[in-house]
Design an enzyme around this catalytic site. Structure first.
Site, PDB file in Angstrom:
ATOM      1  N   ASP A  77     -46.989 -19.938  29.246  1.00  0.00           N
ATOM      2  CA  ASP A  77     -47.050 -18.542  29.034  1.00  0.00           C
ATOM      3  C   ASP A  77     -45.680 -18.011  29.406  1.00  0.00           C
ATOM      4  O   ASP A  77     -45.391 -17.798  30.636  1.00  0.00           O
ATOM      5  CB  ASP A  77     -48.087 -18.003  29.620  1.00  0.00           C
ATOM      6  CG  ASP A  77     -48.523 -16.680  29.001  1.00  0.00           C
ATOM      7  OD1 ASP A  77     -47.631 -15.939  28.388  1.00  0.00           O
ATOM      8  OD2 ASP A  77     -49.577 -16.209  29.426  1.00  0.00           O
TER       9      ASP A  77
ATOM     10  N   HIS B  34     -52.584 -14.966  18.438  1.00  0.00           N
ATOM     11  CA  HIS B  34     -51.990 -14.176  19.429  1.00  0.00           C
ATOM     12  C   HIS B  34     -50.344 -14.088  19.461  1.00  0.00           C
ATOM     13  O   HIS B  34     -49.789 -13.196  19.386  1.00  0.00           O
ATOM     14  CB  HIS B  34     -52.464 -14.435  20.919  1.00  0.00           C
ATOM     15  CG  HIS B  34     -51.916 -13.528  21.956  1.00  0.00           C
ATOM     16  ND1 HIS B  34     -52.393 -12.569  22.211  1.00  0.00           N
ATOM     17  CD2 HIS B  34     -50.840 -13.789  22.870  1.00  0.00           C
ATOM     18  CE1 HIS B  34     -51.752 -12.022  23.114  1.00  0.00           C
ATOM     19  NE2 HIS B  34     -50.779 -12.459  23.555  1.00  0.00           N
TER      20      HIS B  34
END
Length: 428
Positions: free
Chosen positions: A242, A336
């Site tokens: 991430d 996303h």
């Protein structure tokens, strides 16, 4: 948004031969850069990495070098914005006490700035040090201070309140707890040692005295320096790498996107930034019921190494038009990582620098865990807001997360020698 920079890997022998406090041009310890697991920030799932779960190898960054790493307090931009992710973090919001105003706020910021300068240098507080961090070095400690929307009304400084600090719009997916949102003053603490971070937390709380009281406080963590075989982008509690496309200081437009310019408005915010803080709960039990393939379809990236589903490596540009043999998009339209791309949001960019959190298990056995999302930008209306609006309209990740708290804070530029943070506002 440019890919996150990855420091050059050096051998343990080379690390031992280099001075612990040799610094980069930004004042960051070379060993700190090498030891950290990723450079800056995360957006949920819009990330990547080089390896899966890696144990610390023989010769990983030793504790002594972690403790030696020091960040300067007197800098152009407040510390805690562009520094690498730290292993431990605390976020606090304070409200001024009844009857406290501009004078009391100025005295408080003066105390906090002096404490921050001392602790970041590895020194004890001026009075009544608790000795919690007595045996440790600075450990990359940073303290960052900001002002909330309500601060200006309580200090008679409404005319100095920036337009960019107007309250964030409501989002349909929000489930916000107002008691854990906003606040007059905001403090961010980060360090690579838990006791050093806690020591700073207690010092800040004690310094508040009768001038302000804690509104809310949250605790977070990231990987420790040296925990991976080589520096890599961090992972969140969903197991996703991430932070791949985080902007980095080397980008030519980094300052323009992240910091208020020298001659910006209002003048007291020169070299400052705006922090959006969101407590995002991850519904981990629901997420972990998905298959690996389903998780990757939600995010739009491979879980193993963060590469886009369209192919390549972590830093390969995502091919949004690529289709499979049946003609379906390889990266789903509601993935996303597709939705959060700057080129899908008018170039909106923000520097994400969060902490994970775990606050125990609910009575029904569900973990209270997720992300303390912190993002930095020159203007939230051009950074966070357009991206969140688009996510709110159809992000595949939405069923697996819950926004439970929110805040927006104006963070002025760094304090010069002999000055305190916010002095231009409070004494201007």
């Amino acid at each position: 948004m440019a890919d996150q920079s990855i420091p050059q890997v050096r051998t343990p022998q080379a690390l031992q031969e280099e001075p612990a406090e040799r610094t980069t041009k930004d004042g960051i310890s070379r060993r700190r850069l090498l030891g950290t697991a990723g450079a800056t920030g995360l957006v949920l799932g819009a990330a990547g990495g080089a390896v899966g779960h890696a144990s610390a190898p023989a010769g990983a960054t030793p504790l002594t070098s972690v403790g030696d790493s020091r960040v300067s307090f007197h800098v152009k931009h407040q510390p805690g914005i562009t520094q690498p992710l730290q292993a431990r973090g605390h976020l606090l919001a304070f409200d001024l006490a009844p009857g406290a105003g501009r004078k009391e706020a100025a005295a408080l910021l003066r105390r906090w700035s002096d404490t921050a300068r001392r602790l970041m240098a590895g020194e004890p507080t001026a009075q009544g040090d608790t000795d919690v961090a007595r045996d440790a070095g600075p450990s990359s400690l940073t303290l960052t201070f900001g002002f909330g929307h309500s601060f200006f009304g309580r200090t008679g400084l409404e005319k100095q309140r920036p337009v960019s600090l107007d309250p964030l719009p409501d989002f349909s997916s929000d489930r916000l707890d107002k008691t854990r949102s906003n606040g007059d003053l905001w403090v961010q603490i980060g360090a690579d040692d838990a006791l050093v971070a806690f020591h700073a937390l207690r010092a800040v709380q004690k310094d508040a005295g009768s001038a302000a009281r804690v509104r809310w406080q949250m605790n977070g963590f990231n990987r420790s320096p040296g925990a991976t075989a080589h520096p890599m982008t961090a992972r969140n509690l969903m197991g996703q790498v991430d932070g791949t496309r985080n902007p980095k200081p080397a980008d030519t437009d980094f300052d323009r996107r992240i910091f208020v310019p020298e001659k910006g408005e209002p003048a007291w915010m020169a070299n400052g930034s705006y922090a959006v803080v969101r407590r995002i709960r991850m519904l981990l039990d629901d997420w972990e019921q998905l298959s690996l393939s389903e998780q990757e379809q939600v995010i739009g990236r491979r879980k193993s190494d963060g590469a886009p589903l369209s192919g390549g490596t972590e830093t390969t540009a995502m091919d949004l038009e690529k289709t499979d043999a049946e003609g379906a998009l390889v990266v789903p339209f509601n993935a996303h990582a597709r939705i959060t791309r700057p080129d899908q949001n008018g170039g909106a960019a923000m520097l994400r620098r969060p902490f994970s959190y775990h606050d125990g298990i609910d009575t029904d056995g569900v973990p209270d865990a997720g992300l303390l999302f912190i993002c930095w930008q020159a203007d939230p209306l051009r950074g966070f807001v357009p991206v969140q609006r688009k996510l709110d309209r159809g992000d595949a990740l939405t069923p697996f997360i819950r926004h439970e708290a929110s805040g927006l804070f104006a963070v002025p530029g760094g304090a010069s020698e002999g000055e305190y943070v916010g002095q231009a506002l409070l004494e201007g």
